[in-house]
Structures are given as C-alpha cells and as structure tokens.
Design an enzyme around this catalytic site. Structure first.
Site, PDB file in Angstrom:
ATOM      1  N   ASP A  65       0.846  -1.184   0.000  1.00  0.00           N
ATOM      2  CA  ASP A  65       0.000   0.000   0.000  1.00  0.00           C
ATOM      3  C   ASP A  65       0.885   1.240   0.000  1.00  0.00           C
ATOM      4  OD1 ASP A  65       0.832  -0.206   2.644  1.00  0.00           O
ATOM      5  OD2 ASP A  65      -1.142   0.162   3.500  1.00  0.00           O
ATOM      6  N   TYR A  67       2.942   4.768   0.699  1.00  0.00           N
ATOM      7  CA  TYR A  67       3.613   5.348   1.862  1.00  0.00           C
ATOM      8  C   TYR A  67       2.598   6.202   2.623  1.00  0.00           C
ATOM      9  CZ  TYR A  67       8.014   4.128  -0.518  1.00  0.00           C
ATOM     10  OH  TYR A  67       9.049   3.466  -1.150  1.00  0.00           O
ATOM     11  N   PHE A  78       6.651   2.055  -4.426  1.00  0.00           N
ATOM     12  CA  PHE A  78       8.031   2.248  -3.975  1.00  0.00           C
ATOM     13  C   PHE A  78       8.600   3.633  -4.274  1.00  0.00           C
ATOM     14  CE2 PHE A  78       7.705  -2.413  -4.429  1.00  0.00           C
ATOM     15  CZ  PHE A  78       8.071  -2.797  -3.156  1.00  0.00           C
ATOM     16  N   HIS A 187      11.328  -9.397   0.219  1.00  0.00           N
ATOM     17  CA  HIS A 187      10.975  -7.983   0.078  1.00  0.00           C
ATOM     18  C   HIS A 187      12.218  -7.122   0.341  1.00  0.00           C
ATOM     19  CE1 HIS A 187       8.942  -4.142   0.924  1.00  0.00           C
ATOM     20  NE2 HIS A 187       7.905  -4.647   0.271  1.00  0.00           N
TER      21      HIS A 187
END
Length: 220
Positions: A65, A67, A78, A187
C-alpha cells in the site's frame, strides 16, 4: 461509473468499474477523504495507470500500500516525489541495482522514469490513511488490483512480474508462468532484504528476458 484513468485502462477495466464492490469502494474512499488525511491525493490514486498505458506495460513491480507519511505517496509503488527522502525499501532497491548493473543510486527516488519506459508500479492497495499503514486493506482495492494482474496475464505476453515478499507471491498466484517471467524474492524492506532480495539480480534478469523477446530493456 466514471473513473478518471488513462483511456486504454478505462476500456479494459470498464466492467470492473461497474461492479458492486467498486461502487462500495468509491463510497468508502469518498467518505475517508472527507473525514481524514488520505494518501495519495485524489488525482494521483491511478497515477501508475496514467503513466503507463495497458499496451505499454513490459514490467510489473508489485507493492502493498502507499507510503503513509506526508508528501511521500504519489501513486507509484516504492516511488517518492523529487526532493523527498528515499524510504529504506527504496534505498535497498537502488543498492541492488548498483550490485546487479553497476548503476550508482540516483539523487531522486522518483521512479516516474521507469513508468515512462513501461514499468507498471502497482500497489495492491491504492490509498492509505496518514500514519496508518494497511488502513485501507480489505475495502475492495485488492479485488480491483487482482483483476488488473489477471487482465495483464491473460491479454498480454512476455511480461516481467517482480514479486517481492510473501504478500506479493500470493498476489501473483494467477499469473500464467508459461507466457510471462515471474521473478520472486524477499521484500527489499530492511527487515527482509538480507533474506533473499540482495544479490537476487532481478533487474538484469528482467532486461535479459525483455531482450530475448525483442523488447527494449529498461534503463534502471
């Protein structure tokens, strides 16, 4: 329902926009914007789609989701706008690019230049409350982005999907691996990057696959 989104996506996702869950989602998001600080700003919710049309997609990088800090989210997974400090996961992404391709980290964490080259920077959930990660889970966004992934898998060929972390793996279960390249690793978060993201070389693997299928490589 009228949704402001790039035309090729609008045509491909039109049926999705008319489903009951999406109507409920719009009602929920509208109420949230009226009562709280929601990121990204309304015009940027579909930024990933607006910057990379359906027929331009070569690569999909899946995030979770947006920031949740002030000024960070701008609708691309990202990525952060110019002038905003790079979050830790993005710093690790750039570290891996440097290891993989010997490209030094750029000054800016804005990944718009990737989107313009055919990289769909797709979050599973497209909105979030300020300071509350995961606050818009299970409201309908996951259903919508599942439909997006299935659409790309079904109607396009030789797309590279980068799935980082267990959440992304599950999200990509319906991708047809016979006609697409799925790159899976840990991740890039500081909590997990050393467990398989670092030195996984996803960016060179991606470009080698694109070149094999006569597509332009991404200038990472």
């Amino acid at each position: 329902m009228h949704v402001k989104i790039e035309q090729s996506w609008k045509e491909k996702l039109d049926k999705e926009f008319h489903k009951p869950y999406f109507h409920n989602l719009v009602d929920f998001i509208t109420t949230e914007f009226s009562e709280d600080r929601i990121f990204p700003k309304g015009p940027l919710i579909f930024n990933a789609f607006n910057q990379c049309g359906f027929y331009d997609v070569k690569v999909v990088i899946l995030g979770q989701d947006p920031y949740h800090g002030d000024g960070q989210a701008h609708g691309l997974s990202f990525s952060v706008p110019d002038g905003v400090k790079k979050p830790p996961s993005l710093q690790n992404i750039f570290k891996e690019i440097e290891y993989d391709l010997s490209i030094p980290p750029p000054d800016s964490g804005n990944l718009l230049r990737w989107a313009k080259q055919g990289v769909l920077l797709l979050n599973s959930i497209l909105t979030v409350k300020r300071g509350r990660p995961g606050s818009h889970q299970m409201k309908g966004w996951e259903v919508f982005t599942d439909a997006v992934i299935e659409l790309i898998s079904k109607e396009r060929e030789n797309i590279v999907f980068m799935l980082w972390g267990a959440y992304a793996y599950k999200k990509g279960l319906k991708i047809d691996k016979k006609k697409h390249l799925v790159i899976e690793s840990a991740h890039p978060s500081p909590f997990s990057a050393h467990k398989g993201f670092f030195r996984s070389k996803p960016f060179s693997k991606c470009n080698n696959y694109l070149a094999l299928h006569k597509k332009d490589k991404v200038d990472w």
